[in-house]
Design an enzyme around this catalytic site. Structure first.
Site, PDB file in Angstrom:
ATOM      1  N   TYR A   1      -7.458   4.644 -13.576  1.00  0.00           N
ATOM      2  CA  TYR A   1      -7.381   5.222 -12.627  1.00  0.00           C
ATOM      3  C   TYR A   1      -7.298   6.886 -12.702  1.00  0.00           C
ATOM      4  O   TYR A   1      -7.113   7.422 -11.732  1.00  0.00           O
ATOM      5  CB  TYR A   1      -6.637   4.748 -11.467  1.00  0.00           C
TER       6      TYR A   1
ATOM      7  N   ARG B   1       4.284  -1.722  -5.320  1.00  0.00           N
ATOM      8  CA  ARG B   1       4.528  -0.269  -6.191  1.00  0.00           C
ATOM      9  C   ARG B   1       5.825   0.029  -5.574  1.00  0.00           C
ATOM     10  O   ARG B   1       6.794   0.858  -6.429  1.00  0.00           O
ATOM     11  CB  ARG B   1       3.413   0.487  -5.946  1.00  0.00           C
TER      12      ARG B   1
ATOM     13  N   GLU C   1       4.074  -6.548   2.391  1.00  0.00           N
ATOM     14  CA  GLU C   1       3.874  -6.941   1.170  1.00  0.00           C
ATOM     15  C   GLU C   1       3.914  -5.779  -0.044  1.00  0.00           C
ATOM     16  O   GLU C   1       3.003  -5.506  -0.685  1.00  0.00           O
ATOM     17  CB  GLU C   1       2.459  -7.823   0.617  1.00  0.00           C
TER      18      GLU C   1
ATOM     19  N   GLY D   1       0.725  -1.300  -0.001  1.00  0.00           N
ATOM     20  CA  GLY D   1       0.129   0.110   0.136  1.00  0.00           C
ATOM     21  C   GLY D   1       0.754   1.378   0.032  1.00  0.00           C
ATOM     22  O   GLY D   1       0.144   2.422  -0.400  1.00  0.00           O
TER      23      GLY D   1
ATOM     24  N   CYS E   1      -7.939   2.377 -30.815  1.00  0.00           N
ATOM     25  CA  CYS E   1      -9.150   3.008 -31.262  1.00  0.00           C
ATOM     26  C   CYS E   1     -10.354   2.938 -29.951  1.00  0.00           C
ATOM     27  O   CYS E   1     -11.208   2.430 -29.996  1.00  0.00           O
ATOM     28  CB  CYS E   1      -9.812   2.215 -32.359  1.00  0.00           C
TER      29      CYS E   1
HETATM   30  N1  LLP Z   1      -0.852  -7.249  -0.951  1.00  0.00           N
HETATM   31  C1  LLP Z   1      -2.140  -7.337  -1.694  1.00  0.00           C
HETATM   32  C2  LLP Z   1      -2.988  -8.681  -1.040  1.00  0.00           C
HETATM   33  C3  LLP Z   1      -2.768  -6.727  -2.562  1.00  0.00           C
HETATM   34  O1  LLP Z   1      -3.967  -6.738  -3.043  1.00  0.00           O
HETATM   35  C4  LLP Z   1      -1.735  -5.671  -3.254  1.00  0.00           C
HETATM   36  C5  LLP Z   1      -2.192  -4.881  -4.220  1.00  0.00           C
HETATM   37  C6  LLP Z   1      -0.401  -5.423  -2.598  1.00  0.00           C
HETATM   38  C7  LLP Z   1       0.063  -6.273  -1.491  1.00  0.00           C
HETATM   39  C8  LLP Z   1       0.662  -4.574  -3.274  1.00  0.00           C
HETATM   40  O2  LLP Z   1       0.117  -3.268  -2.891  1.00  0.00           O
HETATM   41  P1  LLP Z   1       1.342  -1.899  -3.587  1.00  0.00           P
HETATM   42  O3  LLP Z   1       2.386  -1.999  -2.355  1.00  0.00           O
HETATM   43  O4  LLP Z   1       1.647  -2.079  -4.915  1.00  0.00           O
HETATM   44  O5  LLP Z   1       0.260  -0.813  -3.051  1.00  0.00           O
HETATM   45  N2  LLP Z   1      -3.275  -1.661 -10.524  1.00  0.00           N
HETATM   46  C9  LLP Z   1      -3.291  -0.803  -9.398  1.00  0.00           C
HETATM   47  C10 LLP Z   1      -2.804  -1.251  -7.957  1.00  0.00           C
HETATM   48  C11 LLP Z   1      -3.946  -2.555  -7.656  1.00  0.00           C
HETATM   49  C12 LLP Z   1      -3.333  -3.031  -6.303  1.00  0.00           C
HETATM   50  C13 LLP Z   1      -3.649  -4.278  -5.868  1.00  0.00           C
HETATM   51  N3  LLP Z   1      -3.324  -4.859  -4.813  1.00  0.00           N
HETATM   52  C14 LLP Z   1      -2.511   0.404  -9.791  1.00  0.00           C
HETATM   53  O6  LLP Z   1      -1.987   0.541 -10.971  1.00  0.00           O
HETATM   54  O7  LLP Z   1      -2.532   1.542  -9.173  1.00  0.00           O
END
Ligand code: LLP
Length: 405
Positions: A308, A268, A265, A231, A333
């Site tokens: 988004y 990004r 976890e 997150g 397109c």
């Molecule tokens: N753990 C779980 C259970 C998750 O569902 C996610 C992301 C993460 C970890 C990693 O989250 P991060 O550290 O990357 O925020 N496609 C979207 C983001 C979708 C995130 C889904 N879950 C975007 O491009 O912003």
């Protein structure tokens, strides 16, 4: 000034490998990982890189070599981690829709933990484990109902989301899981959303889970770990830099007197800044109301702006003036096929543009829409360049199809 990725110019890379092209800096990947290790050093968490952010095998191998575990959401992602040399016993398996075949696979390879999202999933994992004569290590994903204050499509910890088990059902779910013979309850987890700038909702989520951990301990359900998901956001535009030290310090206060291991976890924040999407200007077009810079990358290469309304900084490698208001659009397109809207930019045909922040959720969300070949991926380490994914060829596009009629 020549724009560089580490010690190689982007223009050289574009000429050698063509565009569109994803370019990753290995040094930035390593820096992001060690920043987590250093900032959280008091808690020594197991960092489980979220594979969905960027699932290229070389990137997974790099993190595995740095000691990372992995958060996965499908049999395919588990297979990727193993193919890249990641350790099965550092794999966490999350997701609301695990199939029987995927559960069998995860049990057979011996993953660290299933993050379970519902009661029927508990039953299914128990049945499969019994059949295979195994005991499945599980954690329950609890929906802590905190507002992650991010885009609704990437917010996952509210009551209205499909993810996790409601706080009000949580205790009952743990007692039930504990009663199932082929399950070993080892943890609790949550993931409240992505691209968080203010990290205080993560602390709030942790506090809520700890209340539950204590209640469970009174019923002799003693957990080994708490997993707070990912997150942590990155700076795409003018956001404030999320304060990782604040997050780590507050967690240390909450956890240091406990015997609970911490798992995180991040996705990004480990890969996002390390990646750049290179794209060439095909045409500059003056519409009746707008100016368009038409480039050779499109929403199939980077869908975040479309999906988004995400902002990605776009920079021209050629210095030009004056900047004018443009939309940067791709060849697909769809009106929604844009990389940027209402942006000040000066660009001419043939210029190479850099789309920044393209390390996360770019290549991993790419598609073949409009029968476009997926772009190549390059990993740069100093002066060294590795082609880590070949550009798809036209033949690849329909290799699995049959013209039968
Ligand atoms: N753990 C779980 C259970 C998750 O569902 C996610 C992301 C993460 C970890 C990693 O989250 P991060 O550290 O990357 O925020 N496609 C979207 C983001 C979708 C995130 C889904 N879950 C975007 O491009 O912003």
């Amino acid at each position: 000034m020549t724009k560089m990725c580490e010690q190689i110019s982007f223009e050289d890379l574009a000429q050698q490998f063509g565009t569109p092209l994803y370019v990753y800096s290995q040094n930035e990947l390593s820096t992001a990982f060690s920043r987590y290790q250093q900032t959280f050093s008091a808690l020594k968490p197991l960092i489980c890189y979220a594979v969905k952010a960027n699932s290229n095998l070389s990137i997974l191998r790099h993190f595995a070599q740095l000691g990372s575990g992995f958060d996965t959401v499908s049999g395919g992602e588990i297979a990727r981690v193993l193919a890249a040399g990641g350790a099965a016993d550092k794999i966490i398996y999350s997701g609301v829709g695990k199939s029987v075949a995927e559960i069998e696979y995860a049990l057979t390879v011996g993953i660290k933990c299933f993050n379970v999202e519902s009661l029927p999933e508990l039953d299914r994992i128990n049945e499969v484990a019994q059949r295979l004569n195994k005991v499945a290590p599980i954690s329950l994903r609890i929906n802590p109902d905190v507002d992650a204050k991010t885009h609704p499509y990437i917010s996952t910890g509210l009551k209205a989301n499909k993810f996790g088990i409601a706080m009000s059902d949580a205790e009952r779910a743990f007692v039930y899981a504990h009663s199932l013979p082929a399950l070993k309850v080892i943890g609790i987890d949550c993931h409240i959303g992505s691209q968080l700038i203010d990290l205080s909702p993560l602390i709030e989520a942790c506090e809520r889970l700890l209340i539950l951990v204590d209640k469970l301990a009174q019923q002799n359900i003693v957990l080994q770990h708490i997993d707070l998901g990912g997150g942590v956001g990155i700076v795409y535009h003018e956001e404030q830099t999320p304060d990782l030290h604040f997050y780590a310090d507050e967690l240390t206060k909450l956890l240091q007197q406990r015997s609970l291991n911490l798992i995180i976890e991040p996705g990004r924040s480990l890969v996002g800044q390390a990646g750049t999407l290179l794209t060439r200007v095909e045409y500059v077009k003056q519409g009746e109301e707008k100016n368009f810079v038409i480039v050779d990358a499109a929403m199939n290469d980077l869908i975040r702006p479309t999906l988004y309304e995400a902002y990605h900084h776009i920079e021209n490698t050629v210095f030009r003036q004056p900047e004018i208001l443009v939309d940067v659009v791709g060849p697909i397109c769809e009106t929604g096929d844009f990389l940027a809207q209402n942006r000040m930019l000066a660009a001419e045909q043939g210029d190479l543009l850099l789309v920044h922040g393209a390390g996360a959720y770019a290549a991993s969300m790419a598609s073949n829409y409009n029968s476009r070949c997926r772009a190549a991926e390059i990993l740069v380490n100093g002066k060294e360049v590795k082609l880590i994914r070949e550009r798809e060829k036209i033949d690849d596009l329909f290799a699995n199809e049959r013209a039968l009629l």
